[in-house]
Design a protein around this motif. Structure first.
Motif, PDB file in Angstrom:
ATOM      1  N   LYS A 205      -1.399   3.478   3.881  1.00  0.00           N
ATOM      2  CA  LYS A 205      -0.041   3.054   3.524  1.00  0.00           C
ATOM      3  C   LYS A 205       0.294   1.635   3.967  1.00  0.00           C
ATOM      4  N   ILE A 206       0.414   1.385   5.247  1.00  0.00           N
ATOM      5  CA  ILE A 206       0.954   0.111   5.727  1.00  0.00           C
ATOM      6  C   ILE A 206       0.009  -1.053   5.459  1.00  0.00           C
ATOM      7  N   ILE A 207      -1.291  -0.861   5.662  1.00  0.00           N
ATOM      8  CA  ILE A 207      -2.216  -1.993   5.577  1.00  0.00           C
ATOM      9  C   ILE A 207      -2.625  -2.324   4.141  1.00  0.00           C
ATOM     10  N   ALA A 208      -2.555  -1.343   3.241  1.00  0.00           N
ATOM     11  CA  ALA A 208      -3.062  -1.552   1.879  1.00  0.00           C
ATOM     12  C   ALA A 208      -2.385  -2.714   1.155  1.00  0.00           C
ATOM     13  N   PRO A 209      -1.047  -2.855   1.194  1.00  0.00           N
ATOM     14  CA  PRO A 209      -0.426  -3.975   0.468  1.00  0.00           C
ATOM     15  C   PRO A 209      -0.924  -5.343   0.943  1.00  0.00           C
ATOM     16  N   TYR A 232       0.492 -12.805  -9.807  1.00  0.00           N
ATOM     17  CA  TYR A 232      -0.332 -11.602  -9.937  1.00  0.00           C
ATOM     18  C   TYR A 232      -0.517 -10.910  -8.585  1.00  0.00           C
ATOM     19  N   ALA A 233      -0.806 -11.689  -7.546  1.00  0.00           N
ATOM     20  CA  ALA A 233      -1.025 -11.106  -6.219  1.00  0.00           C
ATOM     21  C   ALA A 233       0.224 -10.392  -5.711  1.00  0.00           C
ATOM     22  N   LEU A 234       1.388 -11.004  -5.916  1.00  0.00           N
ATOM     23  CA  LEU A 234       2.631 -10.373  -5.461  1.00  0.00           C
ATOM     24  C   LEU A 234       2.950  -9.127  -6.287  1.00  0.00           C
ATOM     25  N   GLN A 235       2.623  -9.158  -7.579  1.00  0.00           N
ATOM     26  CA  GLN A 235       2.777  -7.963  -8.409  1.00  0.00           C
ATOM     27  C   GLN A 235       1.956  -6.805  -7.858  1.00  0.00           C
ATOM     28  N   ARG A 236       0.676  -7.073  -7.586  1.00  0.00           N
ATOM     29  CA  ARG A 236      -0.207  -6.009  -7.094  1.00  0.00           C
ATOM     30  C   ARG A 236       0.216  -5.545  -5.697  1.00  0.00           C
ATOM     31  N   MET A 237       0.712  -6.463  -4.867  1.00  0.00           N
ATOM     32  CA  MET A 237       1.213  -6.082  -3.547  1.00  0.00           C
ATOM     33  C   MET A 237       2.431  -5.183  -3.684  1.00  0.00           C
ATOM     34  N   LEU A 238       3.327  -5.528  -4.616  1.00  0.00           N
ATOM     35  CA  LEU A 238       4.521  -4.708  -4.832  1.00  0.00           C
ATOM     36  C   LEU A 238       4.143  -3.306  -5.304  1.00  0.00           C
ATOM     37  N   ALA A 239       3.137  -3.215  -6.181  1.00  0.00           N
ATOM     38  CA  ALA A 239       2.686  -1.901  -6.640  1.00  0.00           C
ATOM     39  C   ALA A 239       2.178  -1.056  -5.477  1.00  0.00           C
ATOM     40  N   GLU A 240       1.446  -1.678  -4.558  1.00  0.00           N
ATOM     41  CA  GLU A 240       0.935  -0.941  -3.402  1.00  0.00           C
ATOM     42  C   GLU A 240       2.053  -0.556  -2.440  1.00  0.00           C
ATOM     43  N   ILE A 241       3.093  -1.389  -2.334  1.00  0.00           N
ATOM     44  CA  ILE A 241       4.252  -1.038  -1.507  1.00  0.00           C
ATOM     45  C   ILE A 241       4.956   0.185  -2.088  1.00  0.00           C
ATOM     46  N   LEU A 242       5.117   0.215  -3.415  1.00  0.00           N
ATOM     47  CA  LEU A 242       5.712   1.387  -4.066  1.00  0.00           C
ATOM     48  C   LEU A 242       4.884   2.635  -3.788  1.00  0.00           C
ATOM     49  N   LEU A 243       3.557   2.501  -3.863  1.00  0.00           N
ATOM     50  CA  LEU A 243       2.693   3.646  -3.580  1.00  0.00           C
ATOM     51  C   LEU A 243       2.878   4.109  -2.140  1.00  0.00           C
ATOM     52  N   ALA A 244       2.923   3.175  -1.197  1.00  0.00           N
ATOM     53  CA  ALA A 244       3.094   3.530   0.211  1.00  0.00           C
ATOM     54  C   ALA A 244       4.409   4.285   0.428  1.00  0.00           C
ATOM     55  N   ILE A 245       5.475   3.829  -0.206  1.00  0.00           N
ATOM     56  CA  ILE A 245       6.773   4.497  -0.071  1.00  0.00           C
ATOM     57  C   ILE A 245       6.711   5.909  -0.635  1.00  0.00           C
ATOM     58  N   HIS A 246       6.076   6.073  -1.790  1.00  0.00           N
ATOM     59  CA  HIS A 246       5.966   7.409  -2.391  1.00  0.00           C
ATOM     60  C   HIS A 246       5.063   8.324  -1.552  1.00  0.00           C
ATOM     61  N   LEU A 247       4.042   7.771  -0.925  1.00  0.00           N
ATOM     62  CA  LEU A 247       3.194   8.577  -0.038  1.00  0.00           C
ATOM     63  C   LEU A 247       3.997   9.080   1.158  1.00  0.00           C
ATOM     64  N   ILE A 248       4.778   8.179   1.764  1.00  0.00           N
ATOM     65  CA  ILE A 248       5.605   8.580   2.907  1.00  0.00           C
ATOM     66  C   ILE A 248       6.609   9.650   2.486  1.00  0.00           C
ATOM     67  N   GLU A 249       7.235   9.449   1.358  1.00  0.00           N
ATOM     68  CA  GLU A 249       8.228  10.399   0.850  1.00  0.00           C
ATOM     69  C   GLU A 249       7.603  11.771   0.594  1.00  0.00           C
ATOM     70  N   ALA A 250       6.433  11.778  -0.038  1.00  0.00           N
ATOM     71  CA  ALA A 250       5.765  13.042  -0.346  1.00  0.00           C
ATOM     72  C   ALA A 250       5.292  13.756   0.917  1.00  0.00           C
ATOM     73  N   GLU A 251       4.772  13.003   1.861  1.00  0.00           N
ATOM     74  CA  GLU A 251       4.294  13.609   3.108  1.00  0.00           C
ATOM     75  C   GLU A 251       5.447  14.205   3.909  1.00  0.00           C
ATOM     76  N   LYS A 252       6.571  13.514   3.970  1.00  0.00           N
ATOM     77  CA  LYS A 252       7.723  14.032   4.680  1.00  0.00           C
ATOM     78  C   LYS A 252       8.285  15.288   3.995  1.00  0.00           C
ATOM     79  N   ALA A 253       8.276  15.285   2.669  1.00  0.00           N
ATOM     80  CA  ALA A 253       8.746  16.461   1.929  1.00  0.00           C
ATOM     81  C   ALA A 253       7.858  17.659   2.214  1.00  0.00           C
ATOM     82  N   ASN A 254       6.544  17.422   2.297  1.00  0.00           N
ATOM     83  CA  ASN A 254       5.609  18.506   2.626  1.00  0.00           C
ATOM     84  C   ASN A 254       5.851  19.026   4.030  1.00  0.00           C
ATOM     85  N   ASP A 255       6.133  18.130   4.997  1.00  0.00           N
ATOM     86  CA  ASP A 255       6.390  18.547   6.373  1.00  0.00           C
ATOM     87  C   ASP A 255       7.642  19.437   6.444  1.00  0.00           C
ATOM     88  N   ILE A 256       8.681  19.032   5.732  1.00  0.00           N
ATOM     89  CA  ILE A 256       9.926  19.793   5.730  1.00  0.00           C
ATOM     90  C   ILE A 256       9.702  21.172   5.112  1.00  0.00           C
TER      91      ILE A 256
END
Length: 260
Positions: A205-209, A232-256
């Motif tokens: 999550k955190i390091i990928a972007p 292009y680099a900032l576009q791809r970084m933004l895409a990875e940030i979105l993925l990281a946020i969705h990963l955190i959201e999904a993991e927290k939902a699973n924990d709950i």
């Protein structure tokens, strides 16, 4: 071999791109387009080209759309293209000079990514299997996108295809948000041992972007492309940030869910 190839494209609201793709395919007798009920002028523009046959199908997954498209093709060979691809004369000439009776059943080609029409030195786009025998292949879903399974031997084309998407940034962000929800589901639902090295990094999550930013600018030489490389680099970084946020959201939902 041109006469035994049918280009196959998927479209949804591609009015900003389609006029650069279709005219380069004028040597082909038939062009098959599977449209996901576009609500802009895409279909109207497609109907101005006499070779184009438009079939509309409600979108469910990319693999299902592509496989439906394969059912409409009558020639032995399929040229699988996205609506934002820009085909060169060199690419068409190479296809025409291929041997129809070759032992090869599919061909990969490399891509050059463009930012507002300017080709970049290097991008994240891998080679793709774009030309293949229809009866030797089928698509399957993989995260937010699809992959092609080829039952046979593959080769490599020498010429490039340009990926030149001109859709608005807001459309790109909305698409990436949908894609990254599916990517997060894939990463969470796949055992770590079965993930590629790249996907294992994305799970962090955190390091990928930041790795993506460094990779695009330095390792791929994007910094030498000036503003286009940074874009292009900032576009791809933004895409990875979105993925990281969705990963955190999904993991927290699973924990709950597990605590309830």
């Amino acid at each position: 071999m041109i006469e035994n190839i049918t280009p196959l494209l998927l479209t949804f609201n591609e009015k900003n791109n389609i006029h650069r793709t279709i005219p380069k395919l004028n040597l082909f007798e038939i062009i098959i387009v599977i449209d996901s009920y576009s609500n802009d002028e895409t279909v109207e523009k497609l109907k101005t080209y006499p070779q184009v046959q438009v079939f509309q199908r409600k979108f469910d997954t990319f693999a299902n759309q592509w496989n439906y498209g394969l059912e409409q093709v009558k020639t032995d060979w399929v040229l699988s293209l996205d609506a934002d691809y820009r085909i060169t004369d060199e690419f068409i000439s190479e296809l025409d000079n291929l041997a129809d009776n070759s032992v090869v059943d599919g061909y990969f080609t490399c891509f050059k990514y463009c930012v507002f029409g300017k080709p970049l030195r290097g991008t994240l786009l891998p080679p793709r299997l774009v030309l293949f025998r229809r009866e030797k292949a089928f698509y399957f879903d993989d995260g937010h996108t699809q992959k092609l399974h080829l039952n046979g031997r593959s080769g490599q084309l020498l010429s490039y295809i340009y990926h030149d998407d001109r859709k608005p940034l807001s459309r790109w962000i909305n698409s990436q948000d949908r894609y990254m929800i599916l990517e997060a589901q894939k990463l969470i639902g796949t055992p770590t041992s079965e993930l590629s090295i790249g996907d294992r990094i994305r799970r962090k999550k955190i390091i990928a972007p930041f790795i993506i930013l460094f990779y695009c600018l330095i390792l791929k030489g994007g910094i030498l492309d000036g503003w286009a490389g940074w874009y292009y680099a900032l576009q791809r970084m933004l895409a990875e940030i979105l993925l990281a946020i969705h990963l955190i959201e999904a993991e927290k939902a699973n924990d709950i869910a597990q605590k309830q």
